[in-house]
Design an enzyme around this catalytic site. Structure first.
Site, PDB file in Angstrom:
ATOM      1  CB  CYS A  47      -0.979  -0.032   1.164  1.00  0.00           C
ATOM      2  SG  CYS A  47      -2.365   1.123   0.960  1.00  0.00           S
TER       3      CYS A  47
ATOM      4  CG  HIS B 229      -3.806  -3.311   3.570  1.00  0.00           C
ATOM      5  ND1 HIS B 229      -2.639  -2.937   4.179  1.00  0.00           N
ATOM      6  CD2 HIS B 229      -4.334  -2.165   3.036  1.00  0.00           C
ATOM      7  CE1 HIS B 229      -2.457  -1.632   4.036  1.00  0.00           C
ATOM      8  NE2 HIS B 229      -3.462  -1.144   3.339  1.00  0.00           N
TER       9      HIS B 229
END
Length: 499
Positions: free
Chosen positions: A331, A428
């Site tokens: 991310c 994630h």
């Protein structure tokens, strides 16, 4: 309506979240349908549900302990800090905007109907609701604002309260007595019992203090919970993760501990793998020569990259990458690894920033938040074919200009960038399924001339989690008066003013 029990603490970090998780597991073991609830949560560690909504990670852990699917009703209000005085406000999984603390307190009571509706709907579906408070109920400067956090919520839903103190920090008798003394009489009457948490040593040594505490408060002590070594995701901080075990594992994984790091629970499956020793690093001098460097997610990519640039960590990572050390960015960490970061609309801090230049990609920040659960298959070697199931939470889009994609989604879209031994992805939870964890561990062991079996037997992450929940529940059940807990739930009834 369901019966309920509320866990409040003398302070943040007293152990409310884990005690609530333990109760969820115990009630499930006793045959009840149980769900967690926390009216307001403040944390950078969040989770995306199967219907694409965002909630706090603590209630996800508690839902897993209860054996049910996480649901945003379990955490209707989530605050994700973006500065010392401001947070992103998320209500029932959707972003409502950015709020400074003073402005949020002015509008907070307007959220009460939505919070109560979330509670009411859960209470209609489950037998028991385990409610977690926030901070301390004795913050007397905030008493008027406590509409759905601590005693305010307990009164609305007629919940008995367990008040937890942390003996590991010291002064537990003062914590518990002082908290009780600062409450209104009607609030004190709601406390079913106090709990001393994280005790190390012989409980008999506490007896004189426990007797005096009961005399001074008029409230029974229902348990002294020992300091229990379980490996369960912590909500707000990097709790000690069995460091002595991690340090003696054959593969060294260094995760950069960014100031605004988010979703560090992405790496819990790595920590539970017997071959992987995971440590968190915030200084260039402590980086050493790891076998893998990980750049985690962050709430502020540009600021945290500037922090790495100023303290020498960026230069240290770039030097190790040039020498053949694998690097993985997740991310915000993925965004940092690219060539350029652009923020024309001031989503983060505005302007542009040079990236680390380890991946051929550029990122543009955008106001719209990407928030989705996805399945994927890894394209990048040496992990090609590994199945992933994760979620995206980010502000911005990244354009790959070279290399290969990291993975492919079921609809054919591709995510991430890989070039050489540097990998980046927005996903994630990429290690939760276990397949990528196993591939990664085997590859890193092979690079060190070790066999995949050198780390020991591999347990699935789900099995590992369930074993940890059972260990936690067993420890709490053995030291908490559960008969008194059940009796308190019967006495208060749980109906309150929500029905």
């Amino acid at each position: 309506m369901a019966r309920c029990i509320m866990v409040q603490g003398t302070m943040s970090g007293a152990g409310k979240s884990l005690l609530a998780a333990a109760l969820c597991r115990i009630f499930r073991q006793d045959g009840w349908r149980v769900a967690p609830f926390k009216g307001q949560n403040m944390a950078l560690n969040s989770y995306i549900t199967r219907d694409g909504l965002e909630m706090g990670r603590a209630q996800v852990v508690q839902a897993q302990a209860a054996g049910i699917e996480p649901d945003v009703r379990m955490n209707p209000v989530l605050l994700k800090p973006s500065s010392d005085t401001g947070s992103q406000l998320i209500v029932l999984g959707e972003v409502r905007g950015q709020y400074e603390a003073s402005r949020y307190f002015q509008m907070k009571k307007s959220l009460l109907p939505e919070v109560l509706e979330a509670y009411r709907s859960l209470a209609a579906e489950y037998d028991i609701i385990v409610i977690e408070g926030a901070g301390s109920p004795a913050e007397i400067n905030l008493r008027e604002e406590d509409s759905f956090v601590n005693m305010g919520l307990a009164e609305l839903v007629d919940a008995p309260v367990l008040l937890v103190g942390d003996i590991d920090r010291g002064g537990v008798f003062a914590q518990l007595y002082g908290t009780v003394a600062l409450l209104e009489e009607r609030e004190r009457q709601r406390i079913a019992g106090t709990v001393v948490n994280k005790f190390r040593g012989d409980p008999a040594l506490l007896d004189p203090g426990l007797v005096m505490l009961e005399e001074k408060t008029g409230i029974p002590v229902l348990g002294v919970i020992p300091y229990t070594r379980v490996d369960i995701d912590d909500e707000d901080s990097l709790a000690p993760r069995l460091e002595e075990t991690q340090a003696h594992r054959p593969v060294d994984v260094a995760v950069i501990r960014l100031p605004r790091m988010s979703n560090f629970t992405d790496f819990s499956p790595l920590e539970s793998h017997p071959a992987l020793g995971v440590r968190y690093v915030d200084k260039a001098a402590a980086l050493g020569a790891p076998d893998l460097i990980v750049l985690p997610g962050t709430k502020s990519t540009m600021d945290d990259l500037s922090w790495m640039r100023q303290n020498g960590l960026e230069a240290a990572v770039r030097k190790l990458a040039a020498g053949g050390t694998p690097v993985l960015g997740v991310c915000g960490g993925y965004q940092m690894l690219g060539e350029n970061l652009s923020d024309p609309e001031g989503v983060e801090r505005g302007g542009t920033l040079r990236g680390m230049g380890l991946l051929p990609c550029d990122t543009d920040f955008e106001p719209q938040k990407t928030r989705t659960r996805v399945a994927a298959s890894v394209l990048a070697e040496p992990f090609a074919g590994a199945a992933l199931e994760g979620y995206e939470i980010h502000m911005g889009r990244t354009r790959r200009k070279g290399g290969t994609s990291f993975c492919r989604l079921p609809d054919g879209q591709e995510d991430g960038t890989a070039q050489g031994l540097v990998f980046g992805t927005y996903l994630h939870g990429l290690f939760d399924s276990g397949e990528l964890t196993g591939r990664l561990a085997a590859w890193l062991l092979e690079r060190k001339g070790l066999s995949p079996g050198d780390g020991g037997a591999v347990e699935s992450h789900q099995a590992y989690q369930n074993r940890q929940y059972d260990l936690l529940a067993d420890a709490v059940r053995a030291h908490l008066d559960m008969e008194a807990v059940y009796a308190a739930m019967e006495r208060f009834g749980g109906k309150g003013r929500t029905g």
